[in-house]
Scaffold this active site. Sequence first.
Site, PDB file in Angstrom:
ATOM      1  CG  ASP A   5      -1.897  -1.115   1.231  1.00 43.95           C
ATOM      2  OD1 ASP A   5      -2.207  -1.612   0.136  1.00 43.95           O
ATOM      3  OD2 ASP A   5      -2.349  -1.512   2.322  1.00 43.95           O
TER       4      ASP A   5
HETATM    5  N1  URA Z   1      -1.258  -6.038   3.715  1.00 41.31           N
HETATM    6  C1  URA Z   1      -1.750  -4.790   3.762  1.00 41.31           C
HETATM    7  O1  URA Z   1      -2.792  -4.551   4.338  1.00 41.31           O
HETATM    8  N2  URA Z   1      -1.073  -3.812   3.153  1.00 41.31           N
HETATM    9  C2  URA Z   1       0.093  -4.002   2.518  1.00 41.31           C
HETATM   10  O2  URA Z   1       0.674  -3.056   1.984  1.00 41.31           O
HETATM   11  C3  URA Z   1       0.598  -5.312   2.480  1.00 41.31           C
HETATM   12  C4  URA Z   1      -0.094  -6.315   3.084  1.00 41.31           C
END
Ligand code: URA
Length: 237
Positions: free
Chosen positions: A101
């Site tokens: 993310d």
């Molecule tokens: N899980 C998440 O919620 N976000 C990420 O960036 C990676 C795994």
Amino acid sequence: MERLQKVIAQSGYCSRREAEKLIKDGKVLVNGEKVSELGVKVNYSDNIMVNGVLLSKEDKVYFILNKPRGYICSASDEKTRKTVIDLIKTDKRIYPVGRLDYNTTGVLLLTNDGELTNLLIHPRSEIEKVYIAKLNKILEINDLKTIEKGVIIDGYKTKRAKLKIRKIDKKKNNCIVEIRIHEGKNHQVKKMFEAVGYDVIKLNRVLFAGLTTYGLKSGEYRKLTVKEVKQLYSLVK
Ligand code: URA
């Protein structure tokens, strides 16, 4: 087997959308035969000719990046926000293997090797990932156990996970937890904690397929060694 337009795009020839147009325009031959409809699947070893030019088997490159906050994991057409691709100096058309993310930090593999990418992100490969998550409150043991056994996110039950509480801050009423999973659904870690009533306020991936950010400051990257690439292939083949 992969969709033809995806293989063309992953070769670095053009974007996936452009590849779809080339196919529809009848400009693509697979092993000498014209393919003009979408949806045809090919092997990475097939001979693909676009506009009379044999798709080059571009040299493969592999980078590991310590992803900083504030970058999106998108290879394509993103006009406004900074992407992880902007951080890496290369003339090859690379893309991230899976996604972190915007504000998640840590280990991210980037490559132009479409075959390895697809193998690594395929659920069958069960690639190990370890994250360090800061939660908005202290994790109760029964909630930890519930997550370990599997919770429902988007109608899907997560597989067994391993959690360890790393640090508890009673004054600030939060904690830091290590979570080890073998899946990679969208926003998986955040959703797993949300499923039992916690918010992830910081997330850092410390391990992906045996790779760590050892020696890399935030935003730094390096090429993988030949040995590391072989190890990745040995995990999935
Ligand atoms: N899980 C998440 O919620 N976000 C990420 O960036 C990676 C795994």
